[in-house]
Write a protein that holds these residues in place. Structure first.
Motif, PDB file in Angstrom:
ATOM      1  N   LYS A 105      27.244  38.759  28.033  1.00 48.90           N
ATOM      2  CA  LYS A 105      26.570  40.041  28.235  1.00 48.90           C
ATOM      3  C   LYS A 105      25.267  40.109  27.438  1.00 48.90           C
ATOM      4  CE  LYS A 105      30.884  42.540  29.123  1.00 48.90           C
ATOM      5  NZ  LYS A 105      31.796  43.607  28.643  1.00 48.90           N
ATOM      6  N   GLU A 106      25.285  39.551  26.212  1.00 51.60           N
ATOM      7  CA  GLU A 106      24.076  39.595  25.398  1.00 51.60           C
ATOM      8  C   GLU A 106      22.960  38.745  26.004  1.00 51.60           C
ATOM      9  OE1 GLU A 106      25.134  38.403  21.482  1.00 51.60           O
ATOM     10  OE2 GLU A 106      26.315  40.217  21.047  1.00 51.60           O
ATOM     11  N   LYS A 107      23.328  37.597  26.589  1.00 50.61           N
ATOM     12  CA  LYS A 107      22.332  36.728  27.207  1.00 50.61           C
ATOM     13  C   LYS A 107      21.746  37.361  28.469  1.00 50.61           C
ATOM     14  CE  LYS A 107      20.040  32.902  27.710  1.00 50.61           C
ATOM     15  NZ  LYS A 107      18.981  32.507  26.739  1.00 50.61           N
ATOM     16  N   VAL A 108      22.565  38.166  29.151  1.00 53.20           N
ATOM     17  CA  VAL A 108      22.135  38.785  30.414  1.00 53.20           C
ATOM     18  C   VAL A 108      21.021  39.798  30.188  1.00 53.20           C
ATOM     19  CG1 VAL A 108      22.892  40.456  32.151  1.00 53.20           C
ATOM     20  CG2 VAL A 108      24.216  38.384  31.757  1.00 53.20           C
ATOM     21  N   ILE A 137      27.132  40.648  40.461  1.00 49.82           N
ATOM     22  CA  ILE A 137      28.277  40.816  39.563  1.00 49.82           C
ATOM     23  C   ILE A 137      29.101  39.535  39.573  1.00 49.82           C
ATOM     24  CG2 ILE A 137      28.381  43.319  39.850  1.00 49.82           C
ATOM     25  CD1 ILE A 137      30.729  42.887  41.759  1.00 49.82           C
ATOM     26  N   VAL A 138      29.740  39.265  38.446  1.00 53.14           N
ATOM     27  CA  VAL A 138      30.635  38.111  38.327  1.00 53.14           C
ATOM     28  C   VAL A 138      32.028  38.577  38.708  1.00 53.14           C
ATOM     29  CG1 VAL A 138      31.569  36.346  36.799  1.00 53.14           C
ATOM     30  CG2 VAL A 138      29.225  37.154  36.494  1.00 53.14           C
ATOM     31  N   ASP A 157      39.634  42.172  39.579  1.00 48.56           N
ATOM     32  CA  ASP A 157      39.763  43.559  39.154  1.00 48.56           C
ATOM     33  C   ASP A 157      39.075  43.826  37.827  1.00 48.56           C
ATOM     34  OD1 ASP A 157      41.443  41.969  37.742  1.00 48.56           O
ATOM     35  OD2 ASP A 157      43.172  43.325  37.787  1.00 48.56           O
ATOM     36  N   ASN A 158      38.336  42.840  37.322  1.00 47.21           N
ATOM     37  CA  ASN A 158      37.653  43.011  36.036  1.00 47.21           C
ATOM     38  C   ASN A 158      36.267  42.365  36.120  1.00 47.21           C
ATOM     39  OD1 ASN A 158      37.218  43.632  33.343  1.00 47.21           O
ATOM     40  ND2 ASN A 158      38.183  41.754  32.597  1.00 47.21           N
ATOM     41  N   ASN A 159      35.434  42.914  36.995  1.00 47.29           N
ATOM     42  CA  ASN A 159      34.119  42.329  37.253  1.00 47.29           C
ATOM     43  C   ASN A 159      33.163  42.547  36.082  1.00 47.29           C
ATOM     44  OD1 ASN A 159      34.993  41.636  39.837  1.00 47.29           O
ATOM     45  ND2 ASN A 159      34.348  43.610  40.696  1.00 47.29           N
ATOM     46  N   ILE A 160      32.174  41.656  35.991  1.00 47.45           N
ATOM     47  CA  ILE A 160      31.155  41.757  34.951  1.00 47.45           C
ATOM     48  C   ILE A 160      29.792  41.853  35.613  1.00 47.45           C
ATOM     49  CG2 ILE A 160      30.035  40.583  33.031  1.00 47.45           C
ATOM     50  CD1 ILE A 160      32.646  39.302  32.354  1.00 47.45           C
ATOM     51  N   PHE A 161      29.000  42.855  35.193  1.00 45.23           N
ATOM     52  CA  PHE A 161      27.641  43.021  35.713  1.00 45.23           C
ATOM     53  C   PHE A 161      26.766  41.894  35.177  1.00 45.23           C
ATOM     54  CE2 PHE A 161      23.364  44.714  34.846  1.00 45.23           C
ATOM     55  CZ  PHE A 161      22.941  44.892  36.156  1.00 45.23           C
ATOM     56  N   LEU A 162      25.950  41.319  36.078  1.00 43.53           N
ATOM     57  CA  LEU A 162      25.133  40.168  35.683  1.00 43.53           C
ATOM     58  C   LEU A 162      23.644  40.508  35.727  1.00 43.53           C
ATOM     59  CD1 LEU A 162      25.448  37.249  34.794  1.00 43.53           C
ATOM     60  CD2 LEU A 162      25.260  36.557  37.179  1.00 43.53           C
ATOM     61  N   GLU A 165      20.526  46.229  38.947  1.00 41.08           N
ATOM     62  CA  GLU A 165      20.836  47.578  38.468  1.00 41.08           C
ATOM     63  C   GLU A 165      22.311  47.849  38.717  1.00 41.08           C
ATOM     64  OE1 GLU A 165      18.277  50.762  39.496  1.00 41.08           O
ATOM     65  OE2 GLU A 165      16.476  49.506  39.590  1.00 41.08           O
ATOM     66  N   ASN A 166      22.973  48.343  37.725  1.00 41.77           N
ATOM     67  CA  ASN A 166      24.422  48.510  37.786  1.00 41.77           C
ATOM     68  C   ASN A 166      24.784  49.832  38.488  1.00 41.77           C
ATOM     69  OD1 ASN A 166      27.096  47.976  37.447  1.00 41.77           O
ATOM     70  ND2 ASN A 166      27.140  48.361  35.245  1.00 41.77           N
ATOM     71  N   PHE A 167      25.075  49.782  39.784  1.00 40.03           N
ATOM     72  CA  PHE A 167      25.483  50.957  40.551  1.00 40.03           C
ATOM     73  C   PHE A 167      26.894  50.740  41.091  1.00 40.03           C
ATOM     74  CE2 PHE A 167      22.697  48.213  43.118  1.00 40.03           C
ATOM     75  CZ  PHE A 167      23.575  47.787  44.096  1.00 40.03           C
ATOM     76  N   ASP A 168      27.461  51.793  41.667  1.00 37.81           N
ATOM     77  CA  ASP A 168      28.836  51.749  42.168  1.00 37.81           C
ATOM     78  C   ASP A 168      28.898  50.864  43.416  1.00 37.81           C
ATOM     79  OD1 ASP A 168      31.444  52.150  42.798  1.00 37.81           O
ATOM     80  OD2 ASP A 168      31.304  54.314  43.146  1.00 37.81           O
ATOM     81  N   SER A 169      29.755  49.861  43.370  1.00 38.42           N
ATOM     82  CA  SER A 169      29.846  48.911  44.486  1.00 38.42           C
ATOM     83  C   SER A 169      30.467  49.522  45.728  1.00 38.42           C
ATOM     84  CB  SER A 169      30.670  47.684  44.060  1.00 38.42           C
ATOM     85  OG  SER A 169      30.049  47.017  42.984  1.00 38.42           O
ATOM     86  N   THR A 170      31.240  50.599  45.585  1.00 40.54           N
ATOM     87  CA  THR A 170      31.885  51.222  46.753  1.00 40.54           C
ATOM     88  C   THR A 170      30.858  51.851  47.693  1.00 40.54           C
ATOM     89  OG1 THR A 170      32.220  53.272  45.499  1.00 40.54           O
ATOM     90  CG2 THR A 170      34.001  51.661  45.481  1.00 40.54           C
ATOM     91  N   GLU A 171      29.681  52.198  47.174  1.00 38.65           N
ATOM     92  CA  GLU A 171      28.642  52.810  47.989  1.00 38.65           C
ATOM     93  C   GLU A 171      27.574  51.802  48.394  1.00 38.65           C
ATOM     94  OE1 GLU A 171      27.114  56.020  45.723  1.00 38.65           O
ATOM     95  OE2 GLU A 171      29.005  57.146  45.682  1.00 38.65           O
TER      96      GLU A 171
END
Length: 428
Positions: A105-108, A137-138, A157-162, A165-171
């Motif tokens: 996460k820090e490198k991202v 996302i990973v 069930d435990n995705n990581i944002f890579l 922009e971090n938005f809701d994937s359901t939409e």
């Protein structure tokens, strides 16, 4: 007379057929309009879906082009090399699994800043006229040691944002899934620390204002569709309006024929009887009877002339009737009217006449008053009345001229009786 009845029957049949045809035409027009509206709505909806798909494809292609740029590849290789070093440290026991993910996460963060700047610049170049966001996302990180044992760092069930922009994937819209595997570079035969890597990612896209942009593209089509719908609706309204107008005119014509036939019946019958009386030898020898008969003929002749004049001068619509009021004494007028009716009616009818003789005048239209009274008397005979009582009085208290007609016919249906006239009349 038979020819007249046959003609009226044919006319009534044609009129009824025209009414039925009018209703069928109106119903058919409404169903057609609804069908056209449904088809037009379906076509607009399909066009909307096609425009939406085309817009989505354009955005997807633009993002694919951006991810294919060398700058993005360079950022991803920098990230991957650092991540592989983290895994080597983990395999040697120098850091733990949570520390690997935290370092990831820090490198991202610094790489993501560079990626977003480049992404926004490229989006502007494509001129898509929409706020398009994307993210990577990973979804899975899994290492496999030399013995084939698997260790999961990240699961579905435990995705990581890579990146992005971090938005809701359901939409959002999934663009693609990709897998980065490293096998031969890190698995060395006989090396207990050797491992392989499965690194799965997903790219999502989110178009924030795609509906507005699609509707802007379709604005011309929607405008023309609305105009066409209004035009068709107006045309249907105008057609139905004219159809109903023609139907009303046909009804007025039918009423006209019925009314004039009804109005002519009584004076013609009276004239026929009076003419027959004059030709009788008994009447020829009695001057009084002859004079009365001649007066009757003159009255009915004037009435026939009045009927013709009224139908020629007035519209057949009741709203256009003009009354020619005059002041006269009711006794002579009503007495002559009843005597003329008795002469034209059947001989088996018992007619009781009670007409009060007074000096109180009345202001009315003789023609229409006489027409109304004759219609009532004719209906009394027509619907089974064999005993008719005609009474006229002047009520001094209410200052009303009251004409009371009673018969023993079948009477009026209760659903048409709004008021019992006997409750308001002083004469019973």
């Amino acid at each position: 007379m038979k020819n007249v009845k046959d003609s009226l029957g044919i006319y009534f049949y044609k009129f009824t057929a025209m009414q039925l045809k009018s209703k069928i035409l109106i119903l058919g027009a409404i169903i057609t309009l609804l069908a056209l509206t449904a088809i037009q709505g379906y076509l607009i909806y399909n066009t909307y879906e096609l425009k939406k798909s085309a817009f989505t494809i354009d955005a997807r292609n633009a993002i694919a082009v951006i991810y294919g740029q060398k700058q993005v590849d360079s950022l991803m290789w920098d990230y991957r090399n650092d991540f592989l070093k983290q895994l080597e440290s983990y395999k040697k026991g120098q850091i733990t699994k949570p520390q690997v993910l935290e370092n990831l996460k820090e490198k991202v963060e610094p790489i993501n800043v560079l990626f977003n700047d480049f992404y926004n610049e490229e989006i502007k170049k494509n001129n898509l006229k929409a706020d398009i966001k994307c993210k990577i996302i990973v979804t899975q990180i899994q290492i496999v040691d030399s013995l084939g044992l698997k260790t999961d760092f990240v699961q579905k069930d435990n995705n990581i944002f890579l990146l992005g922009e971090n938005f809701d994937s359901t939409e959002a819209i999934l663009i693609n899934n990709s897998t980065w595997q490293q096998d031969h570079d890190f698995i060395n035969e006989g090396n207990p620390d050797a491992f392989g890597l499965n690194f799965k990612t997903s790219i999502y896209m989110n178009i924030l204002n795609w509906k507005q942009n699609v509707l802007k593209v379709m604005a011309g089509l929607l405008f023309i569709s609305v105009l066409l719908f209004i035009f068709v609706l107006s045309l249907l309204y105008y057609s139905i309006y004219n159809l109903l107008k023609q139907k009303k005119l046909a009804e007025i014509k039918t009423d006209f024929i019925n009314n004039i036939t009804h109005e002519l019946k009584t004076p013609l019958s009276t004239l026929a009887i009076a003419t027959k009386t004059l030709t009788n030898r008994f009447a020829q020898d009695d001057k009084a009877i002859a004079e009365d008969t001649i007066k009757t003929i003159n009255r009915q002749n004037r009435r026939l002339q009045n009927i013709v004049d009224e139908f020629l001068s007035n519209s057949v619509s009741s709203e256009d009737i003009k009354l020619n009021e005059e002041e006269f004494f009711p006794y002579n007028f009503l007495n002559n009217l009843v005597e003329d009716f008795k002469m034209s009616s059947a001989t088996n009818i018992e007619f009781i006449k009670n007409i009060e003789k007074n000096e109180v005048s009345i202001l009315a239209d003789k023609f229409y008053l006489g027409t109304a009274l004759l219609n009532i008397l004719n209906n009394a005979v027509k619907y089974g009345g064999r005993k008719i009582e005609f009474t006229y009085i002047f009520d001094k208290e209410s200052r009303l001229h009251i004409i009371y007609i009673k018969d023993n016919g079948i009477g009026m249906s209760s659903k048409y009786e709004k008021t019992d006239i006997r409750k308001i009349l002083p004469y019973q």
